[in-house]
Scaffold this motif. Structure first.
Motif, PDB file in Angstrom:
ATOM      1  N   LEU A  16       0.820  -1.208   0.000  1.00 36.95           N
ATOM      2  CA  LEU A  16       0.000   0.000   0.000  1.00 36.95           C
ATOM      3  C   LEU A  16       0.852   1.256   0.000  1.00 36.95           C
ATOM      4  O   LEU A  16       0.468   2.275  -0.575  1.00 36.95           O
ATOM      5  CB  LEU A  16      -0.937   0.020   1.214  1.00 36.95           C
ATOM      6  CG  LEU A  16      -2.302  -0.659   1.030  1.00 36.95           C
ATOM      7  CD1 LEU A  16      -2.136  -2.166   0.916  1.00 36.95           C
ATOM      8  CD2 LEU A  16      -3.240  -0.309   2.174  1.00 36.95           C
ATOM      9  N   ASP A  17       1.996   1.236   0.690  1.00 32.20           N
ATOM     10  CA  ASP A  17       2.836   2.423   0.796  1.00 32.20           C
ATOM     11  C   ASP A  17       3.923   2.426  -0.270  1.00 32.20           C
ATOM     12  O   ASP A  17       4.580   1.405  -0.512  1.00 32.20           O
ATOM     13  CB  ASP A  17       3.500   2.488   2.177  1.00 32.20           C
ATOM     14  CG  ASP A  17       2.531   2.919   3.269  1.00 32.20           C
ATOM     15  OD1 ASP A  17       1.402   3.320   2.920  1.00 32.20           O
ATOM     16  OD2 ASP A  17       2.906   2.848   4.450  1.00 32.20           O
ATOM     17  N   THR A  18       4.102   3.576  -0.893  1.00 26.20           N
ATOM     18  CA  THR A  18       5.186   3.781  -1.839  1.00 26.20           C
ATOM     19  C   THR A  18       5.891   5.078  -1.472  1.00 26.20           C
ATOM     20  O   THR A  18       5.461   5.801  -0.564  1.00 26.20           O
ATOM     21  CB  THR A  18       4.653   3.888  -3.284  1.00 26.20           C
ATOM     22  OG1 THR A  18       3.889   5.106  -3.409  1.00 26.20           O
ATOM     23  CG2 THR A  18       3.771   2.703  -3.633  1.00 26.20           C
ATOM     24  N   ALA A  19       6.950   5.390  -2.181  1.00 31.19           N
ATOM     25  CA  ALA A  19       7.696   6.623  -1.899  1.00 31.19           C
ATOM     26  C   ALA A  19       6.847   7.863  -2.145  1.00 31.19           C
ATOM     27  O   ALA A  19       7.126   8.939  -1.621  1.00 31.19           O
ATOM     28  CB  ALA A  19       8.959   6.678  -2.761  1.00 31.19           C
ATOM     29  N   GLU A  20       5.771   7.711  -2.930  1.00 26.71           N
ATOM     30  CA  GLU A  20       4.904   8.848  -3.232  1.00 26.71           C
ATOM     31  C   GLU A  20       3.722   8.955  -2.267  1.00 26.71           C
ATOM     32  O   GLU A  20       2.940   9.904  -2.344  1.00 26.71           O
ATOM     33  CB  GLU A  20       4.348   8.735  -4.661  1.00 26.71           C
ATOM     34  CG  GLU A  20       5.398   8.912  -5.766  1.00 26.71           C
ATOM     35  CD  GLU A  20       6.330   7.724  -5.877  1.00 26.71           C
ATOM     36  OE1 GLU A  20       5.847   6.580  -5.672  1.00 26.71           O
ATOM     37  OE2 GLU A  20       7.520   7.939  -6.160  1.00 26.71           O
ATOM     38  N   SER A  21       3.567   8.007  -1.356  1.00 21.55           N
ATOM     39  CA  SER A  21       2.429   8.009  -0.443  1.00 21.55           C
ATOM     40  C   SER A  21       2.468   9.241   0.463  1.00 21.55           C
ATOM     41  O   SER A  21       3.523   9.633   0.965  1.00 21.55           O
ATOM     42  CB  SER A  21       2.423   6.744   0.411  1.00 21.55           C
ATOM     43  OG  SER A  21       2.257   5.603  -0.398  1.00 21.55           O
ATOM     44  N   ILE A  22       1.292   9.831   0.674  1.00 21.94           N
ATOM     45  CA  ILE A  22       1.158  11.037   1.491  1.00 21.94           C
ATOM     46  C   ILE A  22       0.702  10.657   2.898  1.00 21.94           C
ATOM     47  O   ILE A  22      -0.139   9.782   3.077  1.00 21.94           O
ATOM     48  CB  ILE A  22       0.125  12.004   0.873  1.00 21.94           C
ATOM     49  CG1 ILE A  22       0.554  12.404  -0.540  1.00 21.94           C
ATOM     50  CG2 ILE A  22      -0.046  13.240   1.741  1.00 21.94           C
ATOM     51  CD1 ILE A  22       1.843  13.172  -0.608  1.00 21.94           C
ATOM     52  N   GLY A  23       1.268  11.317   3.884  1.00 23.29           N
ATOM     53  CA  GLY A  23       0.781  11.163   5.256  1.00 23.29           C
ATOM     54  C   GLY A  23       1.383  10.012   6.030  1.00 23.29           C
ATOM     55  O   GLY A  23       0.934   9.711   7.128  1.00 23.29           O
ATOM     56  N   ILE A  24       2.406   9.352   5.471  1.00 25.20           N
ATOM     57  CA  ILE A  24       3.049   8.248   6.180  1.00 25.20           C
ATOM     58  C   ILE A  24       4.384   8.717   6.739  1.00 25.20           C
ATOM     59  O   ILE A  24       4.904   9.770   6.359  1.00 25.20           O
ATOM     60  CB  ILE A  24       3.266   7.030   5.256  1.00 25.20           C
ATOM     61  CG1 ILE A  24       4.234   7.394   4.115  1.00 25.20           C
ATOM     62  CG2 ILE A  24       1.938   6.535   4.712  1.00 25.20           C
ATOM     63  CD1 ILE A  24       4.667   6.218   3.288  1.00 25.20           C
ATOM     64  N   GLY A  25       4.951   7.925   7.645  1.00 20.22           N
ATOM     65  CA  GLY A  25       6.269   8.264   8.166  1.00 20.22           C
ATOM     66  C   GLY A  25       7.327   8.169   7.082  1.00 20.22           C
ATOM     67  O   GLY A  25       8.255   8.970   7.015  1.00 20.22           O
ATOM     68  N   GLY A  26       7.194   7.171   6.212  1.00 19.79           N
ATOM     69  CA  GLY A  26       8.095   7.015   5.076  1.00 19.79           C
ATOM     70  C   GLY A  26       9.451   6.436   5.423  1.00 19.79           C
ATOM     71  O   GLY A  26      10.363   6.455   4.590  1.00 19.79           O
ATOM     72  N   ALA A  27       9.610   5.910   6.635  1.00 25.25           N
ATOM     73  CA  ALA A  27      10.910   5.389   7.057  1.00 25.25           C
ATOM     74  C   ALA A  27      11.369   4.243   6.161  1.00 25.25           C
ATOM     75  O   ALA A  27      12.553   4.127   5.851  1.00 25.25           O
ATOM     76  CB  ALA A  27      10.839   4.923   8.511  1.00 25.25           C
ATOM     77  N   ILE A  28      10.435   3.418   5.726  1.00 24.31           N
ATOM     78  CA  ILE A  28      10.788   2.246   4.923  1.00 24.31           C
ATOM     79  C   ILE A  28      10.914   2.609   3.444  1.00 24.31           C
ATOM     80  O   ILE A  28      11.935   2.354   2.814  1.00 24.31           O
ATOM     81  CB  ILE A  28       9.753   1.121   5.104  1.00 24.31           C
ATOM     82  CG1 ILE A  28       9.667   0.697   6.574  1.00 24.31           C
ATOM     83  CG2 ILE A  28      10.088  -0.064   4.218  1.00 24.31           C
ATOM     84  CD1 ILE A  28       8.579  -0.306   6.864  1.00 24.31           C
ATOM     85  N   VAL A  29       9.872   3.218   2.882  1.00 18.57           N
ATOM     86  CA  VAL A  29       9.830   3.428   1.437  1.00 18.57           C
ATOM     87  C   VAL A  29      10.623   4.636   0.969  1.00 18.57           C
ATOM     88  O   VAL A  29      10.990   4.718  -0.211  1.00 18.57           O
ATOM     89  CB  VAL A  29       8.363   3.543   0.945  1.00 18.57           C
ATOM     90  CG1 VAL A  29       7.609   2.261   1.188  1.00 18.57           C
ATOM     91  CG2 VAL A  29       7.660   4.721   1.626  1.00 18.57           C
ATOM     92  N   ARG A  30      10.891   5.589   1.880  1.00 21.82           N
ATOM     93  CA  ARG A  30      11.643   6.780   1.457  1.00 21.82           C
ATOM     94  C   ARG A  30      13.027   6.881   2.088  1.00 21.82           C
ATOM     95  O   ARG A  30      13.947   7.420   1.484  1.00 21.82           O
ATOM     96  CB  ARG A  30      10.843   8.053   1.772  1.00 21.82           C
ATOM     97  CG  ARG A  30       9.675   8.279   0.836  1.00 21.82           C
ATOM     98  CD  ARG A  30       9.172   9.692   0.916  1.00 21.82           C
ATOM     99  NE  ARG A  30       8.466   9.953   2.154  1.00 21.82           N
ATOM    100  CZ  ARG A  30       7.144   9.873   2.302  1.00 21.82           C
ATOM    101  NH1 ARG A  30       6.400   9.493   1.274  1.00 21.82           N
ATOM    102  NH2 ARG A  30       6.568  10.142   3.452  1.00 21.82           N
ATOM    103  N   GLU A  31      13.162   6.391   3.298  1.00 28.85           N
ATOM    104  CA  GLU A  31      14.417   6.576   4.023  1.00 28.85           C
ATOM    105  C   GLU A  31      15.313   5.336   4.009  1.00 28.85           C
ATOM    106  O   GLU A  31      16.451   5.389   4.461  1.00 28.85           O
ATOM    107  CB  GLU A  31      14.138   6.983   5.470  1.00 28.85           C
ATOM    108  CG  GLU A  31      13.187   8.160   5.629  1.00 28.85           C
ATOM    109  CD  GLU A  31      13.703   9.445   5.005  1.00 28.85           C
ATOM    110  OE1 GLU A  31      14.930   9.515   4.756  1.00 28.85           O
ATOM    111  OE2 GLU A  31      12.906  10.360   4.767  1.00 28.85           O
ATOM    112  N   GLY A  32      14.803   4.201   3.535  1.00 23.18           N
ATOM    113  CA  GLY A  32      15.616   3.007   3.413  1.00 23.18           C
ATOM    114  C   GLY A  32      15.814   2.222   4.688  1.00 23.18           C
ATOM    115  O   GLY A  32      16.651   1.325   4.742  1.00 23.18           O
ATOM    116  N   ILE A  33      15.044   2.541   5.741  1.00 23.41           N
ATOM    117  CA  ILE A  33      15.140   1.752   6.965  1.00 23.41           C
ATOM    118  C   ILE A  33      14.478   0.397   6.724  1.00 23.41           C
ATOM    119  O   ILE A  33      13.411   0.310   6.120  1.00 23.41           O
ATOM    120  CB  ILE A  33      14.457   2.481   8.139  1.00 23.41           C
ATOM    121  CG1 ILE A  33      15.227   3.760   8.465  1.00 23.41           C
ATOM    122  CG2 ILE A  33      14.380   1.592   9.371  1.00 23.41           C
ATOM    123  CD1 ILE A  33      14.592   4.606   9.538  1.00 23.41           C
TER     124      ILE A  33
END
Length: 314
Positions: free
Chosen positions: A86-103
């Motif tokens: 469900l979450d991608t790098a373009e997803s709005i309103g998420i923490g983004g630690a996994i899909v954007r920050e590489g954690i």
């Protein structure tokens, strides 16, 4: 449902930005949602103080445990939404630690479980000084936090997300906070906790309105999807209205002090939240309205607690 992405995908080891930045971990907590944890604790404790009961360490323990459980729930959400695709790098309103920050997804899950473990240890202290029945209730609340997005049938994928979140993170947290201070639960405490049920649920409704199109694509059946965008916005407005009418009726019936009418000072923020959703379809356009919804809960809870304290002091 869309095909899930396994948490050991290669790109997880190639972060877009350094994962050690403290802001990354702060966003992972989704701080704008933490109002759903600390506001009920404050209200329940203020209600107990109004009746002449206050134990500082128990209050602090309950506050920390509640925030940890809410933060862990947000991390479970981040983990399972990623695994299910469900979450991608373009997803709005998420923490983004996994899909954007590489954690790594496993790191997020481990941290969430660590927060749960700490909250359980704090819960032992709370139970020792109150009742061991609190342990059973607390474990149920934690299970709801996990299964909100975890397990084979996530609560978040059903029309009951707002009800579960509001009941366990709003109503029940107030009653636990009140009980550990007083050793009892009163009709007054139950009635005062009802707006928290509604307003915590409103935070989830706002989130689901924002994510309506994406959730529908992945097969979710949230209340917002079943109602449709316009009706969901009206439903959200109705939640705000009922929370204010509820307190007005309690005051008129002399169940609570007129000081609790202070909650009406938060009405402008509720109006801002409702108007912020109207005419919007892009998730990024609705972020201010989501923020205003959380702020409505915060302001309502603050003025409610203040009214309870003034009742005690004056």
């Amino acid at each position: 449902m869309g095909k899930g992405i396994e948490p050991n995908q290669p790109y997880l080891t190639n972060p877009i930005r350094p994962s050690g930045e403290w802001k990354v971990w702060w966003r992972l907590l989704r701080p704008h949602t933490l109002t759903a944890s600390f506001v009920p604790v404050g209200v329940g404790t203020a209600l107990a103080l109004q009746n002449g009961h206050f134990h500082l360490v128990l209050f602090l323990a309950m506050m920390i445990a509640s925030i940890l459980i809410q933060a862990a729930t947000n991390m479970f959400n981040e983990y399972f939404d990623y695994v299910r695709g469900l979450d991608t790098a373009e997803s709005i309103g998420i923490g983004g630690a996994i899909v954007r920050e590489g954690i790594k997804a496993k790191t997020v899950m481990t941290l969430a479980l660590a927060f749960y473990t700490i909250s359980i240890l704090i819960g032992v202290y709370i139970c020792y000084h109150s009742s061991w029945w609190i342990a059973a209730i607390g474990l149920i609340c934690m299970a709801v936090g996990y299964f909100y997005t975890g397990g084979p049938y996530p609560i978040a994928y059903t029309p009951f997300g707002e009800l579960f979140a509001g009941f366990f993170m709003g109503c029940i947290i107030i009653l636990i906070s009140y009980y550990i201070q007083t050793g009892t639960v009163t009709v007054e405490s139950i009635l005062v906790s009802m707006p928290a049920l509604i307003l915590v649920g409103a935070i989830l409704m706002a989130n689901n309105i924002r994510d309506l199109d994406g959730d529908k694509e992945f097969g979710r059946q949230t209340l917002a999807i079943l109602l449709g965008r316009e009706k969901a916005i009206r439903f959200l407005a109705g939640m705000f209205v009922i929370s204010y009418i509820w307190m007005f009726v309690l005051v008129v019936m002399h169940i609570v002090s007129p000081w609790l009418m202070l909650v009406f000072a938060s009405v402008p923020k509720a109006i801002q939240a409702t108007r912020g959703f109207r005419g919007k379809t892009a998730p990024i356009q609705m972020l201010p309205a989501m923020k205003a919804t959380a702020q409505t809960n915060t302001q309502y809870g603050f003025f409610l607690a203040l009214g309870l304290l003034l009742t005690h002091w004056i």
